[in-house]
Design a protein around this motif. Structure first.
Motif, PDB file in Angstrom:
ATOM      1  N   ARG A 293       0.357  -1.279  -0.159  1.00  0.00           N
ATOM      2  CA  ARG A 293       0.137   0.225   0.169  1.00  0.00           C
ATOM      3  C   ARG A 293       0.979   1.402  -0.116  1.00  0.00           C
ATOM      4  NH1 ARG A 293      -4.802  -1.830   3.747  1.00  0.00           N
ATOM      5  NH2 ARG A 293      -6.253  -2.956   2.046  1.00  0.00           N
ATOM      6  N   ALA A 294       1.798   1.302   0.678  1.00  0.00           N
ATOM      7  CA  ALA A 294       3.159   2.612   0.261  1.00  0.00           C
ATOM      8  C   ALA A 294       3.397   2.924  -0.144  1.00  0.00           C
ATOM      9  CB  ALA A 294       3.790   1.944   1.898  1.00  0.00           C
ATOM     10  N   ASP A 295       3.352   1.456  -1.317  1.00  0.00           N
ATOM     11  CA  ASP A 295       4.345   1.542  -2.440  1.00  0.00           C
ATOM     12  C   ASP A 295       3.586   2.170  -3.917  1.00  0.00           C
ATOM     13  OD1 ASP A 295       6.533   0.192  -2.267  1.00  0.00           O
ATOM     14  OD2 ASP A 295       6.058  -1.493  -3.248  1.00  0.00           O
ATOM     15  N   GLN A 296       1.844   1.963  -3.374  1.00  0.00           N
ATOM     16  CA  GLN A 296       1.077   2.814  -4.403  1.00  0.00           C
ATOM     17  C   GLN A 296       0.692   4.178  -3.479  1.00  0.00           C
ATOM     18  OE1 GLN A 296      -1.694  -1.063  -3.763  1.00  0.00           O
ATOM     19  NE2 GLN A 296      -1.407  -1.364  -6.379  1.00  0.00           N
ATOM     20  N   GLY A 297       0.981   4.384  -3.294  1.00  0.00           N
ATOM     21  CA  GLY A 297       0.253   5.588  -1.604  1.00  0.00           C
ATOM     22  C   GLY A 297      -0.432   5.829  -1.160  1.00  0.00           C
ATOM     23  N   ARG A 298      -0.703   4.882  -0.940  1.00  0.00           N
ATOM     24  CA  ARG A 298      -2.447   3.756  -0.789  1.00  0.00           C
ATOM     25  C   ARG A 298      -2.061   4.368   0.776  1.00  0.00           C
ATOM     26  NH1 ARG A 298      -5.776   0.383  -1.722  1.00  0.00           N
ATOM     27  NH2 ARG A 298      -3.959  -1.616  -2.370  1.00  0.00           N
ATOM     28  N   ALA A 299      -0.970   4.338   1.430  1.00  0.00           N
ATOM     29  CA  ALA A 299      -1.137   3.637   3.672  1.00  0.00           C
ATOM     30  C   ALA A 299      -1.544   4.977   3.812  1.00  0.00           C
ATOM     31  CB  ALA A 299       0.986   3.985   3.244  1.00  0.00           C
ATOM     32  N   GLU A 300      -2.702   4.070   4.881  1.00  0.00           N
ATOM     33  CA  GLU A 300      -2.925   5.497   5.619  1.00  0.00           C
ATOM     34  C   GLU A 300      -2.417   6.141   6.822  1.00  0.00           C
ATOM     35  OE1 GLU A 300      -7.109   4.452   6.963  1.00  0.00           O
ATOM     36  OE2 GLU A 300      -7.862   4.062   4.497  1.00  0.00           O
ATOM     37  N   ILE A 301      -1.668   6.733   7.145  1.00  0.00           N
ATOM     38  CA  ILE A 301      -0.685   7.103   8.670  1.00  0.00           C
ATOM     39  C   ILE A 301      -2.413   8.003   9.014  1.00  0.00           C
ATOM     40  CG2 ILE A 301       0.406   8.950   9.033  1.00  0.00           C
ATOM     41  CD1 ILE A 301       2.352   8.104   6.869  1.00  0.00           C
ATOM     42  N   GLN A 302      -2.691   7.269  10.197  1.00  0.00           N
ATOM     43  CA  GLN A 302      -3.634   8.985  10.884  1.00  0.00           C
ATOM     44  C   GLN A 302      -2.950   9.181  11.780  1.00  0.00           C
ATOM     45  OE1 GLN A 302      -6.857   7.756  10.553  1.00  0.00           O
ATOM     46  NE2 GLN A 302      -6.792   5.793   9.703  1.00  0.00           N
ATOM     47  N   ARG A 303      -2.724  10.920  11.077  1.00  0.00           N
ATOM     48  CA  ARG A 303      -1.439  12.154  12.397  1.00  0.00           C
ATOM     49  C   ARG A 303      -2.496  12.305  13.839  1.00  0.00           C
ATOM     50  NH1 ARG A 303       3.071  12.520   9.970  1.00  0.00           N
ATOM     51  NH2 ARG A 303       2.746  11.645   7.560  1.00  0.00           N
ATOM     52  N   GLU A 304      -1.848  11.680  14.639  1.00  0.00           N
ATOM     53  CA  GLU A 304      -2.512  12.603  16.233  1.00  0.00           C
ATOM     54  C   GLU A 304      -1.036  12.626  16.867  1.00  0.00           C
ATOM     55  OE1 GLU A 304      -4.111   9.208  18.489  1.00  0.00           O
ATOM     56  OE2 GLU A 304      -3.334   7.864  17.898  1.00  0.00           O
ATOM     57  N   THR A 305      -1.126  13.407  18.475  1.00  0.00           N
ATOM     58  CA  THR A 305       0.278  13.569  18.971  1.00  0.00           C
ATOM     59  C   THR A 305       0.688  12.297  20.161  1.00  0.00           C
ATOM     60  OG1 THR A 305      -0.373  15.783  18.990  1.00  0.00           O
ATOM     61  CG2 THR A 305       0.610  15.170  20.814  1.00  0.00           C
ATOM     62  N   VAL A 306       1.337  12.212  19.176  1.00  0.00           N
ATOM     63  CA  VAL A 306       2.023  10.396  19.692  1.00  0.00           C
ATOM     64  C   VAL A 306       3.183  11.059  20.786  1.00  0.00           C
ATOM     65  CG1 VAL A 306       3.303   9.035  19.163  1.00  0.00           C
ATOM     66  CG2 VAL A 306       2.008   9.934  18.112  1.00  0.00           C
ATOM     67  N   ASP A 307       2.868  10.732  22.389  1.00  0.00           N
ATOM     68  CA  ASP A 307       4.227  10.945  22.958  1.00  0.00           C
ATOM     69  C   ASP A 307       4.928   9.985  22.991  1.00  0.00           C
ATOM     70  OD1 ASP A 307       5.903  10.547  25.154  1.00  0.00           O
ATOM     71  OD2 ASP A 307       3.965  11.989  27.276  1.00  0.00           O
ATOM     72  N   ILE A 308       5.903   9.798  21.750  1.00  0.00           N
ATOM     73  CA  ILE A 308       6.359   9.013  21.739  1.00  0.00           C
ATOM     74  C   ILE A 308       7.996   8.200  23.171  1.00  0.00           C
ATOM     75  CG2 ILE A 308       8.736   9.885  21.200  1.00  0.00           C
ATOM     76  CD1 ILE A 308       8.901   7.882  18.744  1.00  0.00           C
ATOM     77  N   SER A 309       7.546   8.805  24.068  1.00  0.00           N
ATOM     78  CA  SER A 309       9.093   8.704  25.304  1.00  0.00           C
ATOM     79  C   SER A 309       8.129   7.762  25.707  1.00  0.00           C
ATOM     80  CB  SER A 309       9.129   9.952  25.787  1.00  0.00           C
ATOM     81  OG  SER A 309       9.603  11.173  25.371  1.00  0.00           O
ATOM     82  N   GLU A 310       6.577   8.020  26.430  1.00  0.00           N
ATOM     83  CA  GLU A 310       5.803   6.369  26.700  1.00  0.00           C
ATOM     84  C   GLU A 310       6.061   5.933  26.191  1.00  0.00           C
ATOM     85  OE1 GLU A 310       2.178   9.469  28.961  1.00  0.00           O
ATOM     86  OE2 GLU A 310       1.707   7.952  27.605  1.00  0.00           O
ATOM     87  N   LEU A 311       5.840   5.989  24.572  1.00  0.00           N
ATOM     88  CA  LEU A 311       5.641   5.088  23.722  1.00  0.00           C
ATOM     89  C   LEU A 311       6.624   3.790  23.583  1.00  0.00           C
ATOM     90  CD1 LEU A 311       2.974   3.724  21.698  1.00  0.00           C
ATOM     91  CD2 LEU A 311       4.449   4.618  20.222  1.00  0.00           C
ATOM     92  N   ALA A 312       7.730   4.609  23.669  1.00  0.00           N
ATOM     93  CA  ALA A 312       9.027   3.687  23.731  1.00  0.00           C
ATOM     94  C   ALA A 312       8.961   3.289  25.533  1.00  0.00           C
ATOM     95  CB  ALA A 312       9.728   4.269  23.974  1.00  0.00           C
ATOM     96  N   GLU A 313       8.904   3.506  25.959  1.00  0.00           N
ATOM     97  CA  GLU A 313       8.810   2.582  27.534  1.00  0.00           C
ATOM     98  C   GLU A 313       7.566   2.108  27.409  1.00  0.00           C
ATOM     99  OE1 GLU A 313       9.402   4.738  30.920  1.00  0.00           O
ATOM    100  OE2 GLU A 313      10.757   6.400  30.315  1.00  0.00           O
ATOM    101  N   MET A 314       6.374   1.995  27.281  1.00  0.00           N
ATOM    102  CA  MET A 314       5.377   0.978  26.996  1.00  0.00           C
ATOM    103  C   MET A 314       6.092  -0.070  26.172  1.00  0.00           C
ATOM    104  SD  MET A 314       1.411   1.454  25.865  1.00  0.00           S
ATOM    105  CE  MET A 314       2.012   1.109  24.467  1.00  0.00           C
ATOM    106  N   VAL A 315       6.210  -0.057  25.363  1.00  0.00           N
ATOM    107  CA  VAL A 315       7.032  -1.186  24.538  1.00  0.00           C
ATOM    108  C   VAL A 315       8.165  -2.072  24.503  1.00  0.00           C
ATOM    109  CG1 VAL A 315       8.160  -1.329  22.313  1.00  0.00           C
ATOM    110  CG2 VAL A 315       6.336  -0.305  22.713  1.00  0.00           C
ATOM    111  N   ALA A 316       8.902  -0.892  25.626  1.00  0.00           N
ATOM    112  CA  ALA A 316       9.839  -1.582  26.426  1.00  0.00           C
ATOM    113  C   ALA A 316       9.858  -2.738  27.358  1.00  0.00           C
ATOM    114  CB  ALA A 316      10.624  -0.912  26.814  1.00  0.00           C
ATOM    115  N   GLU A 317       8.708  -2.483  28.112  1.00  0.00           N
ATOM    116  CA  GLU A 317       7.999  -2.989  29.072  1.00  0.00           C
ATOM    117  C   GLU A 317       6.991  -4.365  28.927  1.00  0.00           C
ATOM    118  OE1 GLU A 317       8.341  -2.645  32.158  1.00  0.00           O
ATOM    119  OE2 GLU A 317      10.020  -0.943  31.993  1.00  0.00           O
ATOM    120  N   GLU A 318       6.494  -4.274  27.867  1.00  0.00           N
ATOM    121  CA  GLU A 318       6.205  -5.425  26.972  1.00  0.00           C
ATOM    122  C   GLU A 318       6.273  -6.509  26.525  1.00  0.00           C
ATOM    123  OE1 GLU A 318       3.409  -4.942  23.683  1.00  0.00           O
ATOM    124  OE2 GLU A 318       1.829  -3.878  25.411  1.00  0.00           O
ATOM    125  N   LEU A 319       8.384  -5.515  26.371  1.00  0.00           N
ATOM    126  CA  LEU A 319       9.144  -6.896  25.797  1.00  0.00           C
ATOM    127  C   LEU A 319       9.621  -7.422  26.784  1.00  0.00           C
ATOM    128  CD1 LEU A 319       9.658  -5.213  22.053  1.00  0.00           C
ATOM    129  CD2 LEU A 319       8.533  -7.157  22.784  1.00  0.00           C
TER     130      LEU A 319
END
Ligand code: ADP
Length: 460
Positions: A293-319
């Motif tokens: 889809r990305a190649d076709q330019g059809r990939a959808e990106i839902q833009r919102e404000t993401v706290d990547i610090s929080e996200l990284a900590e969460m992913v690390a905890e999960e793994l």
């Protein structure tokens, strides 16, 4: 010579050829012109000498000269001497003495420069009776006859270099014009290669020459390549989409059978293998579908404000648990509150992928470091492990789809397909960021990445 461009080479050869040709033509003109002038001067001198032959006679032991003797005609001086060289008739040109003139030479044209004037002389000896005779001498200034030729020569001295410069400039202009389409073809092909944009065409416009034909052939080839690429993208997209449902049905069925039918022994093992592999395939298909889809330019990106610090900590905890199975410790150093505009699910996939790789290719009882900091409106991060590392010859290729340094080893790690890093790269770049890998075989790997930071997002 081979290092020069074709344009320069053609111009150089053309200029050389034209210069030689012009010089040759000029030389011929001057040479032939000189010969003709010499012939005409001789003709005029001979005519005057011949006219005067009948005016000299020998009578009664004396030389008789008729009054009709012509001593000056059409710029020609005629002087008559006896056989001992004593002057009889006619005058030397003004300012010239007899000593300055050369000795007699019957029938031979002689040239002499007197006071910067070039003179041509023609002598003729006419024998009379009793061993006596007369010398007849014709004399004419050459400068007069040569004026036109010397004008040409003088002109050539200045005109030839100018001519060469004009030929070179003209030659360059002509070749530049003739090769302009080649430059356009080269530029388009370069743009296609650099930008991966197969929709570009050379499009030289109307024309029937060889270069237009070449450009048309190129454009035709690009049409077909683009079509094939589009078809392939469409096929990948359709295939991954269509395969998702049956694969998830297989996974669900296997899961159901494991849970409710309470199988035992070998059957349980087999069902577990089916479940694991169908999950792996399902993960692979969703990555493939996203890339298609990305190649076709059809990939959808839902833009919102993401706290990547929080996200990284969460992913690390999960793994952490998964890492713990190999005795790997995850150390996190994240500046809190780093935000960016992006798609949370995609960013999570990206971090999970990098961390899972660090675990899969990490050393037993090793460490993983995850860091995120803000530098001048850019979020800079890295994920480092002290695992097997990647040899330099493989490093540039890890971003390629389905590329695995060691497929046997990768196959052991859960869900590996060689698609993960292609997807990570796409996600980072789709968010306006960049990612690079640094590695030493046997020592570990670091993935450095950046994301544009949402302004005023740090609350430190
Ligand atoms: P895979 O699904 O095989 O992990 P990826 O696209 O994620 O595919 O990675 C491509 C290849 O890059 C992997 O097969 C592996 O050889 C190498 N690789 C990725 N991350 C690491 C890492 N942290 N350490 C060593 N090798 C890595």
């Amino acid at each position: 010579m081979k290092r020069l461009t074709i344009k320069s080479r053609v111009t150089l050869w053309y200029t050389l050829f034209m210069t030689v040709l012009t010089a040759a033509v000029l030389f011929l003109l001057v040479f032939i012109g000189g010969k003709q002038i010499e012939a005409s001067v001789r003709g005029r001198l001979e005519a005057v000498l011949a006219d005067n032959v009948s005016e000299v006679e020998y009578d009664d032991g004396r030389i008789e000269v008729d009054d009709d003797l012509v001593t000056f005609w059409d710029g020609i001086y005629f002087i008559l001497y006896d056989h001992q060289g004593n002057h009889l008739r006619g005058e030397l040109p003004k300012g010239i003495t007899a000593e300055e003139t050369p000795a007699f030479w019957d029938g031979k044209m002689q040239e002499v420069v007197i006071d910067a004037t070039r003179w041509v002389l023609l002598d003729s000896y006419m024998p009379l009776a009793n061993g006596t005779g007369v010398w007849m001498r014709g004399m004419v200034s050459r400068s007069e006859a040569e004026t036109s030729l010397s004008v040409v020569l003088n002109l050539a001295r200045w005109a030839l270099p100018l001519f060469v410069v004009l030929i070179a400039l003209g030659g360059y202009y002509i070749t530049y014009r003739a090769f302009a389409p080649v430059e356009q073809i080269r530029r388009t092909v370069e743009e296609i290669t650099d930008g991966d944009d197969l929709s570009r065409r050379i499009d030289l416009g109307k024309g029937k020459d060889e270069l237009h034909q070449l450009a048309d052939t190129f454009d035709g080839m690009l049409d077909r390549i683009e079509e094939a690429f589009e078809r392939e993208k469409q096929f990948t997209s359709d295939a991954s989409h269509e395969l998702r449902t049956p694969i998830s049905v297989i996974a669900t069925q296997a899961e159901y059978a494991l849970r409710h039918d309470n199988p035992s022994g070998e059957l349980r093992e087999r069902l577990q293998v089916i479940l694991n592999n169908s999950r792996k395939m399902s993960g692979m298909l969703s990555q493939l579908l996203m890339l298609a889809r990305a190649d076709q330019g059809r990939a959808e990106i839902q833009r919102e404000t993401v706290d990547i610090s929080e996200l990284a900590e969460m992913v690390a905890e999960e793994l952490r648990e998964q890492a713990g199975e190999k005795g790997i410790q995850i150390y996190i150093h994240c500046q809190p509150g780093l935000c960016l505009e992006g798609d949370e699910t995609l960013l999570m996939r990206c971090l999970i992928n990098l961390l899972q790789n660090a675990i899969s290719y990490g050393r037993d009882n090793g460490s993983i470091w995850l860091s995120l900091v803000s530098r001048e409106d850019v979020i800079q991060g890295y994920i480092r492990d002290d695992g097997i590392g990647i040899a330099p010859e493989h490093l540039p290729r890890i971003w390629e789809r389905f590329y695995q340094v060691d497929p046997v080893r990768s196959a052991r790690s859960d869900g590996s397909s060689g698609l993960g890093l292609s997807m990570v790269k796409w996600i980072v770049e789709a968010h306006g960021g960049s990612i690079t890998a640094e590695s030493r075989a046997g020592e570990g790997t670091t993935f450095h990445f950046t994301f544009p930071q949402k302004s005023g997002s740090v609350n430190s």
